[in-house]
Write a protein that holds these residues in place. Sequence first.
Motif, PDB file in Angstrom:
ATOM      1  N   LEU A   1       0.834  -1.203   0.000  1.00 17.35           N
ATOM      2  CA  LEU A   1       0.000   0.000   0.000  1.00 17.35           C
ATOM      3  C   LEU A   1       0.867   1.250   0.000  1.00 17.35           C
ATOM      4  N   ILE A   2       1.873   1.258   0.838  1.00 18.53           N
ATOM      5  CA  ILE A   2       2.768   2.415   0.946  1.00 18.53           C
ATOM      6  C   ILE A   2       3.601   2.560  -0.322  1.00 18.53           C
ATOM      7  N   GLU A   3       4.113   1.437  -0.803  1.00 21.04           N
ATOM      8  CA  GLU A   3       4.965   1.484  -1.988  1.00 21.04           C
ATOM      9  C   GLU A   3       4.214   1.965  -3.222  1.00 21.04           C
ATOM     10  N   ALA A   4       2.957   1.580  -3.348  1.00 19.47           N
ATOM     11  CA  ALA A   4       2.172   2.028  -4.500  1.00 19.47           C
ATOM     12  C   ALA A   4       2.026   3.550  -4.484  1.00 19.47           C
ATOM     13  N   PHE A   5       1.763   4.110  -3.310  1.00 20.18           N
ATOM     14  CA  PHE A   5       1.635   5.558  -3.203  1.00 20.18           C
ATOM     15  C   PHE A   5       2.974   6.241  -3.471  1.00 20.18           C
ATOM     16  N   ASN A   6       4.063   5.691  -2.936  1.00 22.75           N
ATOM     17  CA  ASN A   6       5.388   6.262  -3.183  1.00 22.75           C
ATOM     18  C   ASN A   6       5.723   6.240  -4.678  1.00 22.75           C
ATOM     19  N   LYS A   7       5.355   5.170  -5.355  1.00 22.56           N
ATOM     20  CA  LYS A   7       5.603   5.074  -6.791  1.00 22.56           C
ATOM     21  C   LYS A   7       4.805   6.139  -7.544  1.00 22.56           C
ATOM     22  N   GLU A   8       3.574   6.357  -7.100  1.00 21.06           N
ATOM     23  CA  GLU A   8       2.732   7.386  -7.718  1.00 21.06           C
ATOM     24  C   GLU A   8       3.355   8.775  -7.526  1.00 21.06           C
ATOM     25  N   ILE A   9       3.849   9.040  -6.327  1.00 23.68           N
ATOM     26  CA  ILE A   9       4.505  10.332  -6.035  1.00 23.68           C
ATOM     27  C   ILE A   9       5.719  10.514  -6.947  1.00 23.68           C
ATOM     28  N   LYS A  10       6.540   9.478  -7.072  1.00 26.84           N
ATOM     29  CA  LYS A  10       7.727   9.561  -7.933  1.00 26.84           C
ATOM     30  C   LYS A  10       7.349   9.852  -9.372  1.00 26.84           C
ATOM     31  N   ARG A  11       6.275   9.203  -9.817  1.00 21.63           N
ATOM     32  CA  ARG A  11       5.817   9.412 -11.194  1.00 21.63           C
ATOM     33  C   ARG A  11       5.374  10.864 -11.404  1.00 21.63           C
ATOM     34  N   TYR A  12       4.628  11.427 -10.438  1.00 20.00           N
ATOM     35  CA  TYR A  12       4.193  12.822 -10.541  1.00 20.00           C
ATOM     36  C   TYR A  12       5.382  13.778 -10.517  1.00 20.00           C
ATOM     37  N   VAL A  13       6.325  13.526  -9.621  1.00 19.59           N
ATOM     38  CA  VAL A  13       7.486  14.409  -9.500  1.00 19.59           C
ATOM     39  C   VAL A  13       8.334  14.350 -10.767  1.00 19.59           C
ATOM     40  N   LYS A  14       8.507  13.166 -11.311  1.00 15.55           N
ATOM     41  CA  LYS A  14       9.302  13.011 -12.531  1.00 15.55           C
ATOM     42  C   LYS A  14       8.662  13.766 -13.692  1.00 15.55           C
ATOM     43  N   ARG A  15       7.351  13.715 -13.766  1.00 15.74           N
ATOM     44  CA  ARG A  15       6.634  14.401 -14.835  1.00 15.74           C
ATOM     45  C   ARG A  15       6.794  15.915 -14.710  1.00 15.74           C
ATOM     46  N   LYS A  16       6.865  16.394 -13.482  1.00 14.98           N
ATOM     47  CA  LYS A  16       7.002  17.829 -13.220  1.00 14.98           C
ATOM     48  C   LYS A  16       8.416  18.310 -13.557  1.00 14.98           C
ATOM     49  N   GLU A  17       9.403  17.422 -13.413  1.00 12.66           N
ATOM     50  CA  GLU A  17      10.808  17.651 -13.751  1.00 12.66           C
ATOM     51  C   GLU A  17      11.564  18.569 -12.816  1.00 12.66           C
ATOM     52  N   GLN A  18      11.073  19.769 -12.560  1.00 14.51           N
ATOM     53  CA  GLN A  18      11.840  20.634 -11.662  1.00 14.51           C
ATOM     54  C   GLN A  18      10.894  21.532 -10.866  1.00 14.51           C
ATOM     55  N   PHE A  19      11.393  21.946  -9.729  1.00 14.72           N
ATOM     56  CA  PHE A  19      10.660  22.852  -8.861  1.00 14.72           C
ATOM     57  C   PHE A  19      11.552  24.057  -8.595  1.00 14.72           C
ATOM     58  N   PRO A  20      11.008  25.259  -8.578  1.00 11.58           N
ATOM     59  CA  PRO A  20      11.841  26.443  -8.384  1.00 11.58           C
ATOM     60  C   PRO A  20      12.502  26.506  -7.009  1.00 11.58           C
ATOM     61  N   ASN A  21      11.833  25.910  -5.994  1.00 11.38           N
ATOM     62  CA  ASN A  21      12.416  25.895  -4.642  1.00 11.38           C
ATOM     63  C   ASN A  21      11.768  24.779  -3.825  1.00 11.38           C
ATOM     64  N   GLU A  22      12.252  24.586  -2.602  1.00  7.72           N
ATOM     65  CA  GLU A  22      11.727  23.518  -1.755  1.00  7.72           C
ATOM     66  C   GLU A  22      10.273  23.752  -1.370  1.00  7.72           C
ATOM     67  N   ASP A  23       9.880  25.002  -1.201  1.00  7.00           N
ATOM     68  CA  ASP A  23       8.491  25.305  -0.862  1.00  7.00           C
ATOM     69  C   ASP A  23       7.539  24.840  -1.969  1.00  7.00           C
ATOM     70  N   ALA A  24       7.943  25.004  -3.203  1.00  8.18           N
ATOM     71  CA  ALA A  24       7.115  24.565  -4.327  1.00  8.18           C
ATOM     72  C   ALA A  24       6.963  23.043  -4.307  1.00  8.18           C
ATOM     73  N   LEU A  25       8.055  22.349  -4.040  1.00 13.32           N
ATOM     74  CA  LEU A  25       8.010  20.895  -3.938  1.00 13.32           C
ATOM     75  C   LEU A  25       7.107  20.477  -2.788  1.00 13.32           C
ATOM     76  N   GLU A  26       7.248  21.141  -1.649  1.00 14.41           N
ATOM     77  CA  GLU A  26       6.430  20.810  -0.485  1.00 14.41           C
ATOM     78  C   GLU A  26       4.944  21.033  -0.784  1.00 14.41           C
ATOM     79  N   ARG A  27       4.603  22.154  -1.403  1.00 14.40           N
ATOM     80  CA  ARG A  27       3.204  22.414  -1.760  1.00 14.40           C
ATOM     81  C   ARG A  27       2.677  21.340  -2.708  1.00 14.40           C
ATOM     82  N   PHE A  28       3.506  20.964  -3.664  1.00 15.14           N
ATOM     83  CA  PHE A  28       3.119  19.937  -4.619  1.00 15.14           C
ATOM     84  C   PHE A  28       2.837  18.608  -3.902  1.00 15.14           C
ATOM     85  N   LEU A  29       3.758  18.210  -3.000  1.00 14.01           N
ATOM     86  CA  LEU A  29       3.590  16.949  -2.278  1.00 14.01           C
ATOM     87  C   LEU A  29       2.368  16.979  -1.361  1.00 14.01           C
TER      88      LEU A  29
END
Length: 159
Positions: free
Chosen positions: A96-124
């Motif tokens: 259950l946890i791994e499936a969600f982590n994989k989904e998060i990785k897929r979303y982050v990879k698609r986004k490619e870059q974040f201007p700062n850590e706050d943007a990444l945190e908001r996204f997550l």
Amino acid sequence: MQRVYPKARHQVCCVHVSRNISSKVRVKDRAAILDDFKAVYQAKDREEAVNALEHFERKWEKTYPRVIEAVVNNDQMLTFYDFPESIRQSIYSTNLIEAFNKEIKRYVKRKEQFPNEDALERFLVTRFLDYNHKFSMRCHRGFGKAKSELIRMFETLED
């Protein structure tokens, strides 16, 4: 975790233990040793699991002493037997946890870059909120059946 949640119980992922065993044994022994280990986490109750673990240890300890020692000395491997049978299949693994982590990785990879850590945190946080909303009214397999048993178990822990 124990400091913040002193009554929490930890369960190691039996699938990861299997993979770890698999990576440390000879190819010719893999199927047999993994079948013997599978008997441990697919037993109908703790007593049967302990017997299967003892059989596993006796059979393989001479061939793979360090692997067997690591498995047998893991106090957190049979925690799921303390819970109702209907949910054991869901909690002996971290799927259950791994499936969600994989989904998060897929979303982050698609986004490619974040201007700062706050943007990444908001996204997550947005992803977490969406996940919570999606599953807030769903009951994972077996948990509906075990709900009353779990409530009684946790009330007993509080006493």
